[in-house]
Design a protein around this motif. Structure first.
Motif, PDB file in Angstrom:
ATOM      1  N   PRO A  35      37.618  77.932  67.592  1.00  0.00           N
ATOM      2  CA  PRO A  35      37.830  76.692  68.344  1.00  0.00           C
ATOM      3  C   PRO A  35      36.760  76.488  69.404  1.00  0.00           C
ATOM      4  N   TRP A  36      36.632  75.251  69.874  1.00  0.00           N
ATOM      5  CA  TRP A  36      35.601  74.893  70.849  1.00  0.00           C
ATOM      6  C   TRP A  36      35.751  75.655  72.151  1.00  0.00           C
ATOM      7  N   TYR A  37      36.952  76.090  72.488  1.00  0.00           N
ATOM      8  CA  TYR A  37      37.216  76.744  73.764  1.00  0.00           C
ATOM      9  C   TYR A  37      37.201  78.269  73.668  1.00  0.00           C
ATOM     10  N   ASN A  38      36.782  78.811  72.536  1.00  0.00           N
ATOM     11  CA  ASN A  38      36.843  80.258  72.316  1.00  0.00           C
ATOM     12  C   ASN A  38      36.048  81.050  73.362  1.00  0.00           C
ATOM     13  N   ASP A  39      34.843  80.599  73.697  1.00  0.00           N
ATOM     14  CA  ASP A  39      34.015  81.328  74.663  1.00  0.00           C
ATOM     15  C   ASP A  39      34.665  81.364  76.047  1.00  0.00           C
ATOM     16  N   ILE A  40      35.252  80.258  76.464  1.00  0.00           N
ATOM     17  CA  ILE A  40      35.909  80.199  77.773  1.00  0.00           C
ATOM     18  C   ILE A  40      37.131  81.106  77.785  1.00  0.00           C
ATOM     19  N   LYS A  41      37.891  81.067  76.696  1.00  0.00           N
ATOM     20  CA  LYS A  41      39.097  81.890  76.603  1.00  0.00           C
ATOM     21  C   LYS A  41      38.750  83.380  76.639  1.00  0.00           C
ATOM     22  N   MET A  42      37.721  83.775  75.917  1.00  0.00           N
ATOM     23  CA  MET A  42      37.310  85.181  75.915  1.00  0.00           C
ATOM     24  C   MET A  42      36.824  85.610  77.299  1.00  0.00           C
ATOM     25  N   TYR A  43      36.141  84.712  77.992  1.00  0.00           N
ATOM     26  CA  TYR A  43      35.680  85.049  79.336  1.00  0.00           C
ATOM     27  C   TYR A  43      36.874  85.250  80.274  1.00  0.00           C
ATOM     28  N   LEU A  44      37.878  84.390  80.175  1.00  0.00           N
ATOM     29  CA  LEU A  44      39.049  84.522  81.041  1.00  0.00           C
ATOM     30  C   LEU A  44      39.879  85.755  80.693  1.00  0.00           C
ATOM     31  N   GLU A  45      39.960  86.108  79.419  1.00  0.00           N
ATOM     32  CA  GLU A  45      40.737  87.278  79.000  1.00  0.00           C
ATOM     33  C   GLU A  45      40.060  88.590  79.364  1.00  0.00           C
ATOM     34  N   LYS A  46      38.786  88.712  79.027  1.00  0.00           N
ATOM     35  CA  LYS A  46      38.101  90.003  79.118  1.00  0.00           C
ATOM     36  C   LYS A  46      36.923  90.026  80.075  1.00  0.00           C
ATOM     37  N   GLN A  47      36.605  88.898  80.716  1.00  0.00           N
ATOM     38  CA  GLN A  47      35.428  88.785  81.579  1.00  0.00           C
ATOM     39  C   GLN A  47      34.153  89.154  80.823  1.00  0.00           C
ATOM     40  N   GLU A  48      34.110  88.791  79.544  1.00  0.00           N
ATOM     41  CA  GLU A  48      32.941  89.056  78.696  1.00  0.00           C
ATOM     42  C   GLU A  48      32.269  87.741  78.324  1.00  0.00           C
ATOM     43  N   TYR A  49      30.956  87.765  78.288  1.00  0.00           N
ATOM     44  CA  TYR A  49      30.177  86.593  77.890  1.00  0.00           C
ATOM     45  C   TYR A  49      29.868  86.672  76.398  1.00  0.00           C
ATOM     46  N   PRO A  50      29.624  85.540  75.764  1.00  0.00           N
ATOM     47  CA  PRO A  50      29.166  85.569  74.370  1.00  0.00           C
ATOM     48  C   PRO A  50      27.796  86.237  74.286  1.00  0.00           C
ATOM     49  N   GLU A  51      27.461  86.679  73.111  1.00  0.00           N
ATOM     50  CA  GLU A  51      26.165  87.340  72.917  1.00  0.00           C
ATOM     51  C   GLU A  51      25.028  86.325  73.035  1.00  0.00           C
ATOM     52  N   ASP A  52      23.881  86.812  73.459  1.00  0.00           N
ATOM     53  CA  ASP A  52      22.636  86.024  73.493  1.00  0.00           C
ATOM     54  C   ASP A  52      22.714  84.761  74.343  1.00  0.00           C
ATOM     55  N   ILE A  53      23.277  84.844  75.547  1.00  0.00           N
ATOM     56  CA  ILE A  53      23.229  83.688  76.440  1.00  0.00           C
ATOM     57  C   ILE A  53      22.402  84.053  77.667  1.00  0.00           C
ATOM     58  N   THR A  54      21.818  83.050  78.270  1.00  0.00           N
ATOM     59  CA  THR A  54      20.942  83.261  79.410  1.00  0.00           C
ATOM     60  C   THR A  54      21.760  83.393  80.699  1.00  0.00           C
ATOM     61  N   SER A  55      21.094  83.769  81.763  1.00  0.00           N
ATOM     62  CA  SER A  55      21.785  83.898  83.053  1.00  0.00           C
ATOM     63  C   SER A  55      22.255  82.529  83.551  1.00  0.00           C
ATOM     64  N   ASN A  57      36.494  78.087  86.021  1.00  0.00           N
ATOM     65  CA  ASN A  57      37.332  77.798  87.189  1.00  0.00           C
ATOM     66  C   ASN A  57      38.278  76.629  86.954  1.00  0.00           C
ATOM     67  N   SER A  58      37.965  75.754  85.995  1.00  0.00           N
ATOM     68  CA  SER A  58      38.829  74.608  85.748  1.00  0.00           C
ATOM     69  C   SER A  58      39.785  74.849  84.574  1.00  0.00           C
ATOM     70  N   PHE A  59      39.896  76.099  84.122  1.00  0.00           N
ATOM     71  CA  PHE A  59      40.809  76.442  83.040  1.00  0.00           C
ATOM     72  C   PHE A  59      41.807  77.487  83.514  1.00  0.00           C
ATOM     73  N   PHE A  60      42.959  77.518  82.856  1.00  0.00           N
ATOM     74  CA  PHE A  60      44.048  78.433  83.194  1.00  0.00           C
ATOM     75  C   PHE A  60      44.570  79.042  81.902  1.00  0.00           C
ATOM     76  N   LEU A  61      44.658  80.361  81.839  1.00  0.00           N
ATOM     77  CA  LEU A  61      45.114  81.052  80.642  1.00  0.00           C
ATOM     78  C   LEU A  61      46.514  81.600  80.887  1.00  0.00           C
ATOM     79  N   ASN A  62      47.462  81.190  80.037  1.00  0.00           N
ATOM     80  CA  ASN A  62      48.836  81.667  80.108  1.00  0.00           C
ATOM     81  C   ASN A  62      49.155  82.331  78.778  1.00  0.00           C
TER      82      ASN A  62
END
Length: 108
Positions: free
Chosen positions: A35-55, A66-71
């Protein structure tokens, strides 16, 4: 009655008509099948970034998160009036649009 000055100008409204119904503009699935929100969800769950992204992209992801909430497994987006919008994938979005336009959810 109100006195209307002759010097005032009112701009006309421009109304455009779409050639197709709104439910034709559905959400497309990403090429990787996630899904389109997969990267944001993974960041909120595990504090991990997707592979190969810049700073810079990491900074943007932190700011966006900051504008998303995971329940549990459900991701929500905060709205300015502190409401929550549930994030859905392409398949669920299409099903919801079909239900709304078919009237199965009942009248408003």
């Amino acid at each position: 009655m109100i006195h209307h000055p002759k010097s005032s100008h009112i701009d006309p409204l421009e109304i455009t008509l779409k050639e197709e119904h709104a439910y034709y503009s559905h959400v497309e699935a990403k090429p990787n099948g996630k899904p389109w929100y997969n990267d944001i969800k993974m960041y909120l769950e595990k504090q991990e970034y997707p592979e190969d992204i810049t700073s810079g992209q990491k900074k943007t992801m932190r700011r966006m998160a900051n504008s998303f909430f995971l329940n549990k497994d459900v991701l929500y987006k905060w709205t300015p009036d502190l409401g929550l919008l549930r994030c859905v994938d392409a398949i669920e979005a299409t099903e919801l649009l079909e239900e709304v336009h078919a009237g199965t959810c009942g009248p408003l």
